[in-house]
Design an enzyme around this catalytic site. Structure first.
Site, PDB file in Angstrom:
ATOM      1  N   ASN A   2      64.888  35.545  22.370  1.00  0.00           N
ATOM      2  CA  ASN A   2      65.105  34.310  23.133  1.00  0.00           C
ATOM      3  C   ASN A   2      66.244  33.464  22.563  1.00  0.00           C
ATOM      4  OD1 ASN A   2      63.725  33.586  20.824  1.00  0.00           O
ATOM      5  ND2 ASN A   2      62.023  32.579  21.871  1.00  0.00           N
ATOM      6  N   ARG A  54      64.144  23.498  13.985  1.00  0.00           N
ATOM      7  CA  ARG A  54      62.806  23.158  13.518  1.00  0.00           C
ATOM      8  C   ARG A  54      62.765  21.656  13.234  1.00  0.00           C
ATOM      9  NH1 ARG A  54      61.780  27.077  15.641  1.00  0.00           N
ATOM     10  NH2 ARG A  54      60.663  28.938  14.911  1.00  0.00           N
ATOM     11  N   GLN A  80      53.345  20.669  15.438  1.00  0.00           N
ATOM     12  CA  GLN A  80      53.316  21.054  16.843  1.00  0.00           C
ATOM     13  C   GLN A  80      51.919  21.557  17.191  1.00  0.00           C
ATOM     14  OE1 GLN A  80      58.002  22.219  17.508  1.00  0.00           O
ATOM     15  NE2 GLN A  80      56.482  23.753  17.914  1.00  0.00           N
ATOM     16  N   HIS A 105      58.267  22.102  22.838  1.00  0.00           N
ATOM     17  CA  HIS A 105      59.016  23.261  22.360  1.00  0.00           C
ATOM     18  C   HIS A 105      59.054  24.352  23.429  1.00  0.00           C
ATOM     19  CE1 HIS A 105      59.903  25.955  18.601  1.00  0.00           C
ATOM     20  NE2 HIS A 105      60.794  26.099  19.557  1.00  0.00           N
TER      21      HIS A 105
END
Length: 386
Positions: A147, A285, A314, A333
């Site tokens: 990705n 991050r 998260q 995210h």
């Protein structure tokens, strides 16, 4: 037989989809540089389906259960009474995502004596304590490059969204207004700006390539300098460190992995050296940026905007200050979890499982930790504390 615990994000609030906006997606067979896309022996899903949520199960259930393995899929990952913690003691494999990370801390790893493989369905394995994984003889693998282009596209979108003041302008339309001055008082052209990336690996280089047609001046810093041919092709200016680069840039995008050298990098000190009114994009991050320092920089005007889709922890709590700070373009995210990307990282997860369960080598570019040390991509991208 193996027990595989898979931690995925929740299904849509409206229920798991029965149809999709598009009937198909393009087939990607290889990535820039020649690495082939994931190539499992088979898949049990339709490309373009929602695979990253609980009901999607990464398309793994039939494959695993037909071989007699046990698959547990959950989104419940926080606290000692979570499904993850209850299932860990006899788990052989844990699969997690950067978007909904199952934090495999040293404490959790110590409570999982059978755990031999941690797979990231996507890229970025910093939610695994790599030192503990090394000490316990685990293998850590991720679906490298699956990705990366998805994230690079998201970066370019966020840069344009901030610089052109897109989000507030869209909100004017939603609210029934038409005040052009309100929309353009913070809107600029990207053309001619200096844009720099912290790290120029797969994602960072893809961002640079996508920005080159915008007639911007491109900068980068990376501990592995790009070939001279690439620097010449994209007219790149190399800087030995982020501290050297950021004073020259109107826009900075962070595309580095999280490790001891990058954690907290963008704090008050580094932010103060950036151009007044610059923009910072972070799809890497959350912990690379100091949470409160970012808020202060936006409130003071040192930063004109901050956008990203990575947080810590998260999922981010409802009172996380990045939700309400001024001039932001935050998303949950999602940059690497488009339906196109899910097709690839689900296929890559199956490829890793096929190799591990079959006793054959996992391809080198997927390895982060193996044989008691950083390996493959991990040796290139990460550092440890020991």
């Amino acid at each position: 037989m193996a027990k595989i615990v898979c931690v995925l994000y929740d299904d849509p609030t409206t229920g798991f989809p029965t149809s999709y906006a598009r009937d198909d997606i393009p087939t990607i067979e290889s990535y820039p540089g020649g690495q082939t896309a994931p190539s499992p022996k088979a898949v049990d899903f339709k490309p373009g389906a929602l695979l990253g949520s609980v009901s999607g199960e990464l398309g793994l259930r039939r494959f695993l259960e037909e071989q007699g393995h046990t698959l547990v899929v959950t989104s419940d990952k926080e606290g000692p009474d979570s499904v993850l913690d209850r299932e860990l003691p006899d788990a052989d494999v844990v699969i997690s995502q950067p978007f909904w990370p199952a934090y495999l801390t040293a404490e959790r790893i110590a409570k999982a004596p059978k755990l031999k493989l941690a797979i990231t369905a996507g890229i970025g394995s910093d939610h695994v304590d790599l030192d503990a994984a090394i000490a316990n003889g685990m293998t850590v693998a991720e679906v490298t490059y699956s990705n990366s282009i998805s994230v690079a596209e998201h970066v370019v979108m966020m840069i344009l969204g901030l610089v052109r003041n897109y989000i507030p302008s869209y909100q004017v339309v939603v609210d029934g207004g038409w005040n052009i001055a309100d929309c353009v008082e913070r809107s600029y052209d990207l053309e001619g700006m200096n844009v720099g990336t912290v790290a120029a690996g797969r994602i960072g280089t893809a961002v640079l390539r996508r920005l080159a047609p915008f007639d911007v001046k491109l900068h980068y810093t990376d501990r592995h300098r790009l070939p001279e041919s690439v620097e010449r092709e994209l007219n790149l200016t190399f800087h030995p460190s982020a501290a050297d680069m950021v004073p020259h840039c109107d826009v900075v995008t962070i595309n580095a992995p999280l490790h001891p050298e990058t954690e907290g990098l963008f704090g008050d000190e580094l932010l103060a050296t950036m151009k007044h009114g610059s923009y910072l994009i972070n799809t890497a991050r959350g912990k690379i940026a100091d949470r409160d320092a970012i808020v202060r920089a936006l409130e003071s005007g040192q930063l004109a905007g901050y956008a990203g889709d990575v947080w810590y922890p998260q999922p981010a709590p409802a009172d996380h200050p990045w939700r309400t700070m001024p001039h932001h373009g935050m998303t949950p995210h999602i940059s690497g979890s488009s339906l196109s990307a899910q097709t690839r990282y689900a296929a890559g997860t199956r490829e890793i499982l096929e190799s591990w369960l079959g006793g054959t080598p996992i391809r080198d570019e997927y390895l982060i930790v193996d044989g008691g040390r950083l390996a493959g991509t991990g040796a290139h991208s990460y550092s440890t504390r020991v």
